[in-house]
Scaffold this active site. Structure first.
Site, PDB file in Angstrom:
ATOM      1  N   CYS A 197      43.229  42.001  33.352  1.00  0.00           N
ATOM      2  CA  CYS A 197      43.206  43.225  34.300  1.00  0.00           C
ATOM      3  C   CYS A 197      44.530  43.816  33.621  1.00  0.00           C
ATOM      4  O   CYS A 197      45.042  43.560  32.470  1.00  0.00           O
ATOM      5  CB  CYS A 197      43.170  42.596  35.816  1.00  0.00           C
ATOM      6  SG  CYS A 197      44.416  41.319  35.850  1.00  0.00           S
ATOM      7  N   ASN A 228      46.998  40.265  34.280  1.00  0.00           N
ATOM      8  CA  ASN A 228      46.992  39.180  33.779  1.00  0.00           C
ATOM      9  C   ASN A 228      47.917  37.899  35.399  1.00  0.00           C
ATOM     10  O   ASN A 228      47.606  36.918  34.763  1.00  0.00           O
ATOM     11  CB  ASN A 228      47.476  38.650  33.006  1.00  0.00           C
ATOM     12  CG  ASN A 228      46.254  37.287  32.560  1.00  0.00           C
ATOM     13  OD1 ASN A 228      46.117  36.674  31.710  1.00  0.00           O
ATOM     14  ND2 ASN A 228      45.574  37.158  32.986  1.00  0.00           N
ATOM     15  N   CYS A 287      47.039  38.601  38.794  1.00  0.00           N
ATOM     16  CA  CYS A 287      46.274  38.424  39.796  1.00  0.00           C
ATOM     17  C   CYS A 287      44.674  38.722  40.110  1.00  0.00           C
ATOM     18  O   CYS A 287      44.290  37.618  40.239  1.00  0.00           O
ATOM     19  CB  CYS A 287      46.833  39.956  40.967  1.00  0.00           C
ATOM     20  SG  CYS A 287      48.341  40.263  40.986  1.00  0.00           S
ATOM     21  N   ARG A 288      43.963  39.943  39.528  1.00  0.00           N
ATOM     22  CA  ARG A 288      42.868  39.500  39.855  1.00  0.00           C
ATOM     23  C   ARG A 288      42.459  38.884  38.437  1.00  0.00           C
ATOM     24  O   ARG A 288      41.037  38.497  38.565  1.00  0.00           O
ATOM     25  CB  ARG A 288      42.692  41.645  39.513  1.00  0.00           C
ATOM     26  CG  ARG A 288      42.613  42.296  40.640  1.00  0.00           C
ATOM     27  CD  ARG A 288      42.714  43.221  40.437  1.00  0.00           C
ATOM     28  NE  ARG A 288      44.439  44.119  39.467  1.00  0.00           N
ATOM     29  CZ  ARG A 288      44.303  45.117  38.628  1.00  0.00           C
ATOM     30  NH1 ARG A 288      42.644  46.025  39.449  1.00  0.00           N
ATOM     31  NH2 ARG A 288      45.350  45.834  38.299  1.00  0.00           N
ATOM     32  N   SER A 289      42.447  39.391  37.216  1.00  0.00           N
ATOM     33  CA  SER A 289      41.671  38.313  36.310  1.00  0.00           C
ATOM     34  C   SER A 289      41.950  37.192  36.373  1.00  0.00           C
ATOM     35  O   SER A 289      40.989  36.407  35.728  1.00  0.00           O
ATOM     36  CB  SER A 289      41.582  38.689  34.492  1.00  0.00           C
ATOM     37  OG  SER A 289      43.304  39.343  34.056  1.00  0.00           O
ATOM     38  N   ASP A 324      43.814  47.017  42.263  1.00  0.00           N
ATOM     39  CA  ASP A 324      45.260  46.261  42.143  1.00  0.00           C
ATOM     40  C   ASP A 324      45.886  45.525  43.303  1.00  0.00           C
ATOM     41  O   ASP A 324      46.434  46.697  44.402  1.00  0.00           O
ATOM     42  CB  ASP A 324      46.155  47.388  41.761  1.00  0.00           C
ATOM     43  CG  ASP A 324      47.319  46.232  40.693  1.00  0.00           C
ATOM     44  OD1 ASP A 324      47.439  45.783  41.157  1.00  0.00           O
ATOM     45  OD2 ASP A 324      47.529  46.919  40.200  1.00  0.00           O
TER      46      ASP A 324
HETATM   47  P1  4NP Z   1      46.743  42.686  37.981  1.00  0.00           P
HETATM   48  O1  4NP Z   1      48.329  42.824  38.934  1.00  0.00           O
HETATM   49  O2  4NP Z   1      46.776  43.082  37.448  1.00  0.00           O
HETATM   50  O3  4NP Z   1      45.949  42.513  39.739  1.00  0.00           O
HETATM   51  O4  4NP Z   1      47.846  40.853  37.777  1.00  0.00           O
HETATM   52  C1  4NP Z   1      49.457  43.409  38.853  1.00  0.00           C
HETATM   53  C2  4NP Z   1      50.674  42.541  38.536  1.00  0.00           C
HETATM   54  C3  4NP Z   1      51.349  43.009  37.705  1.00  0.00           C
HETATM   55  C4  4NP Z   1      51.757  44.322  37.791  1.00  0.00           C
HETATM   56  C5  4NP Z   1      50.743  45.367  38.126  1.00  0.00           C
HETATM   57  C6  4NP Z   1      49.585  44.684  38.989  1.00  0.00           C
HETATM   58  N1  4NP Z   1      52.991  44.732  37.750  1.00  0.00           N
HETATM   59  O5  4NP Z   1      53.205  46.037  37.511  1.00  0.00           O
HETATM   60  O6  4NP Z   1      54.247  44.299  37.553  1.00  0.00           O
END
Ligand code: 4NP
Length: 159
Positions: free
Chosen positions: A8, A11, A13-15, A126
């Site tokens: 993702c 790294n 939340c989703r992955s 997201d």
């Molecule tokens: P992820 O979510 O890609 O599912 O881990 C996010 C986590 C942090 C951020 C964006 C998306 N950020 O902008 O910090």
């Protein structure tokens, strides 16, 4: 060993949640000696960090386990992983940008929701800027998609 990498943006939340869900299935089906998985982010925003608190809440509520530290996806991952599973189209683009024509292609890159039955949209949303309900929605998408992904890999490798 068959290696699967979930990717993702951050790294956190989703992955990593996908990693926890997929590991739960591998454990349930006694496939940990044949298939393993990890996760990474296309950004370097959260390198070395533990998953988001809201990710951990959903993981623990569903009796899954997760022990992961954020890391950034790199071109070296193409050499290690057989299945690279992007959470959304932007992640997939950023992964493919690192492809080099010199590397022998022994991997496949997919979108996670290509494996979901009747997905309305091919991006796993997201949840970072959403509330707890966004994380529950992501879990449900990942749960449906990971089962079909595992069936696909098992079929490809006659497991
Ligand atoms: P992820 O979510 O890609 O599912 O881990 C996010 C986590 C942090 C951020 C964006 C998306 N950020 O902008 O910090």
């Amino acid at each position: 060993m068959i290696n699967v990498l979930f990717v993702c943006l951050g790294n956190i939340c989703r992955s990593p949640m996908a990693e926890a869900v997929f590991n739960g299935l591998l454990k349930e089906q006694h496939l940990q000696n044949q298939i393993q998985c990890d996760s990474a982010g296309t950004s370097d925003y959260h390198m070395g960090e533990t998953p988001d608190k809201r990710t951990m809440e959903v993981v623990l509520q569903n009796k899954l386990a997760l022990d992961h530290k954020g890391r950034q996806f790199s071109a070296d991952d193409f050499e290690v992983y057989n299945y690279i599973i992007a959470m959304d189209e932007d992640n997939k683009k950023n992964i493919l940008r690192l492809e080099s024509s010199a590397t022998q292609k022994s991997y496949k890159v997919f979108l996670m929701r290509e494996f979901e039955d009747k997905a309305q949209n091919l991006n796993v949303p997201d949840p970072y800027w959403s509330g707890a309900d966004g994380f529950i929605e992501v879990y449900e998408i990942l749960w449906r998609s990971c089962q079909n992904l595992l069936d696909y890999i098992k079929k490809e490798h006659q497991l």
